[in-house]
Write a protein that holds these residues in place. Sequence first.
Motif, PDB file in Angstrom:
ATOM      1  N   ALA A  14      13.701 -50.688  -9.962  1.00  0.00           N
ATOM      2  CA  ALA A  14      12.249 -50.797  -9.876  1.00  0.00           C
ATOM      3  C   ALA A  14      11.796 -49.616  -9.028  1.00  0.00           C
ATOM      4  O   ALA A  14      12.196 -49.472  -7.876  1.00  0.00           O
ATOM      5  CB  ALA A  14      11.854 -52.118  -9.227  1.00  0.00           C
ATOM      6  N   LYS A  43      11.693 -50.343 -14.279  1.00  0.00           N
ATOM      7  CA  LYS A  43      10.302 -50.758 -14.111  1.00  0.00           C
ATOM      8  C   LYS A  43       9.639 -49.764 -13.162  1.00  0.00           C
ATOM      9  O   LYS A  43      10.101 -49.540 -12.053  1.00  0.00           O
ATOM     10  CB  LYS A  43      10.246 -52.166 -13.525  1.00  0.00           C
ATOM     11  CG  LYS A  43      10.908 -53.193 -14.439  1.00  0.00           C
ATOM     12  CD  LYS A  43      10.848 -54.570 -13.881  1.00  0.00           C
ATOM     13  CE  LYS A  43      11.613 -55.570 -14.722  1.00  0.00           C
ATOM     14  NZ  LYS A  43      11.340 -55.570 -16.141  1.00  0.00           N
ATOM     15  N   PHE A  45       6.216 -48.621 -11.074  1.00  0.00           N
ATOM     16  CA  PHE A  45       4.995 -49.165 -10.480  1.00  0.00           C
ATOM     17  C   PHE A  45       4.238 -48.003  -9.840  1.00  0.00           C
ATOM     18  O   PHE A  45       4.724 -47.375  -8.903  1.00  0.00           O
ATOM     19  CB  PHE A  45       5.379 -50.204  -9.417  1.00  0.00           C
ATOM     20  CG  PHE A  45       4.231 -50.946  -8.802  1.00  0.00           C
ATOM     21  CD1 PHE A  45       3.495 -51.860  -9.536  1.00  0.00           C
ATOM     22  CD2 PHE A  45       3.904 -50.756  -7.467  1.00  0.00           C
ATOM     23  CE1 PHE A  45       2.449 -52.571  -8.957  1.00  0.00           C
ATOM     24  CE2 PHE A  45       2.866 -51.459  -6.875  1.00  0.00           C
ATOM     25  CZ  PHE A  45       2.136 -52.370  -7.625  1.00  0.00           C
ATOM     26  N   TYR A 125       3.815 -50.188 -14.869  1.00  0.00           N
ATOM     27  CA  TYR A 125       2.776 -51.038 -14.285  1.00  0.00           C
ATOM     28  C   TYR A 125       1.876 -50.223 -13.367  1.00  0.00           C
ATOM     29  O   TYR A 125       2.308 -49.237 -12.770  1.00  0.00           O
ATOM     30  CB  TYR A 125       3.417 -52.171 -13.470  1.00  0.00           C
ATOM     31  CG  TYR A 125       4.310 -53.050 -14.302  1.00  0.00           C
ATOM     32  CD1 TYR A 125       3.775 -54.038 -15.119  1.00  0.00           C
ATOM     33  CD2 TYR A 125       5.693 -52.872 -14.291  1.00  0.00           C
ATOM     34  CE1 TYR A 125       4.595 -54.831 -15.909  1.00  0.00           C
ATOM     35  CE2 TYR A 125       6.520 -53.660 -15.076  1.00  0.00           C
ATOM     36  CZ  TYR A 125       5.961 -54.639 -15.881  1.00  0.00           C
ATOM     37  OH  TYR A 125       6.778 -55.418 -16.661  1.00  0.00           O
ATOM     38  N   CYS A 127      -0.840 -50.590 -10.014  1.00  0.00           N
ATOM     39  CA  CYS A 127      -1.075 -51.431  -8.840  1.00  0.00           C
ATOM     40  C   CYS A 127      -2.524 -51.943  -8.814  1.00  0.00           C
ATOM     41  O   CYS A 127      -3.465 -51.147  -8.899  1.00  0.00           O
ATOM     42  CB  CYS A 127      -0.785 -50.624  -7.588  1.00  0.00           C
ATOM     43  SG  CYS A 127      -1.223 -51.442  -6.047  1.00  0.00           S
ATOM     44  N   PHE A 154       4.856 -57.490  -8.769  1.00  0.00           N
ATOM     45  CA  PHE A 154       5.854 -56.462  -9.082  1.00  0.00           C
ATOM     46  C   PHE A 154       7.200 -56.810  -8.450  1.00  0.00           C
ATOM     47  O   PHE A 154       8.244 -56.660  -9.071  1.00  0.00           O
ATOM     48  CB  PHE A 154       5.388 -55.080  -8.614  1.00  0.00           C
ATOM     49  CG  PHE A 154       6.375 -53.996  -8.949  1.00  0.00           C
ATOM     50  CD1 PHE A 154       6.576 -53.593 -10.264  1.00  0.00           C
ATOM     51  CD2 PHE A 154       7.127 -53.395  -7.949  1.00  0.00           C
ATOM     52  CE1 PHE A 154       7.502 -52.611 -10.579  1.00  0.00           C
ATOM     53  CE2 PHE A 154       8.057 -52.412  -8.257  1.00  0.00           C
ATOM     54  CZ  PHE A 154       8.242 -52.020  -9.576  1.00  0.00           C
ATOM     55  N   LYS A 157       9.069 -59.148 -10.548  1.00  0.00           N
ATOM     56  CA  LYS A 157       9.683 -58.487 -11.706  1.00  0.00           C
ATOM     57  C   LYS A 157      10.886 -57.641 -11.278  1.00  0.00           C
ATOM     58  O   LYS A 157      11.806 -57.437 -12.050  1.00  0.00           O
ATOM     59  CB  LYS A 157       8.667 -57.611 -12.427  1.00  0.00           C
ATOM     60  CG  LYS A 157       7.592 -58.421 -13.148  1.00  0.00           C
ATOM     61  CD  LYS A 157       6.722 -57.558 -14.001  1.00  0.00           C
ATOM     62  CE  LYS A 157       5.664 -58.375 -14.720  1.00  0.00           C
ATOM     63  NZ  LYS A 157       6.204 -59.267 -15.732  1.00  0.00           N
TER      64      LYS A 157
END
Length: 168
Positions: A14, A43, A45, A125, A127, A154, A157
Amino acid sequence: MENQEKQQKLNKVAIICAKGNLEDVYASLVLANGAVMDGMEAKLFFTFFGLDAVMKKRMNKLQTSTVGNPALRMPNGTRMGNLLGLIPGVQSMVSKMMKKQMDDLDVPPVDEFLDMITAGGGEVYACQLAVDMFKVKREQLSDHVLEILTVGEFYEKAAGEGSQIIFT
């Protein structure tokens, strides 16, 4: 043998990108793409100024930070002093040089890099706090953005055995 640590296999990364300069965004993209290529979940973010990397009008116009970047060097290898970065046009020139170097190495622009990452199963993703703070509308964000999440969402995830959070 009992004292040897078990090496846990990494299966999910992540990546949090909080800066919108070229070098930090690309670090995030390279890490995510590498994870996807190695068969891991990835992932991404994007928060605070990193949000520029997923904004349609800004994502391919990122600049290299020329002030406060002690590793920045001139083409001959000498360090570029911070004061040079203050001269009008220097940041633009350095950014063009960086983009040319990346083009020469077949590094794709941000939108194409995100295409590759999401095609490989990576997730992108934005924020919620940054979106609210900068008054960004959903339609301003790239179609690569799967959802707008809070930090807590997040982290949910990002959780799991064999996962790692990376902050660039």
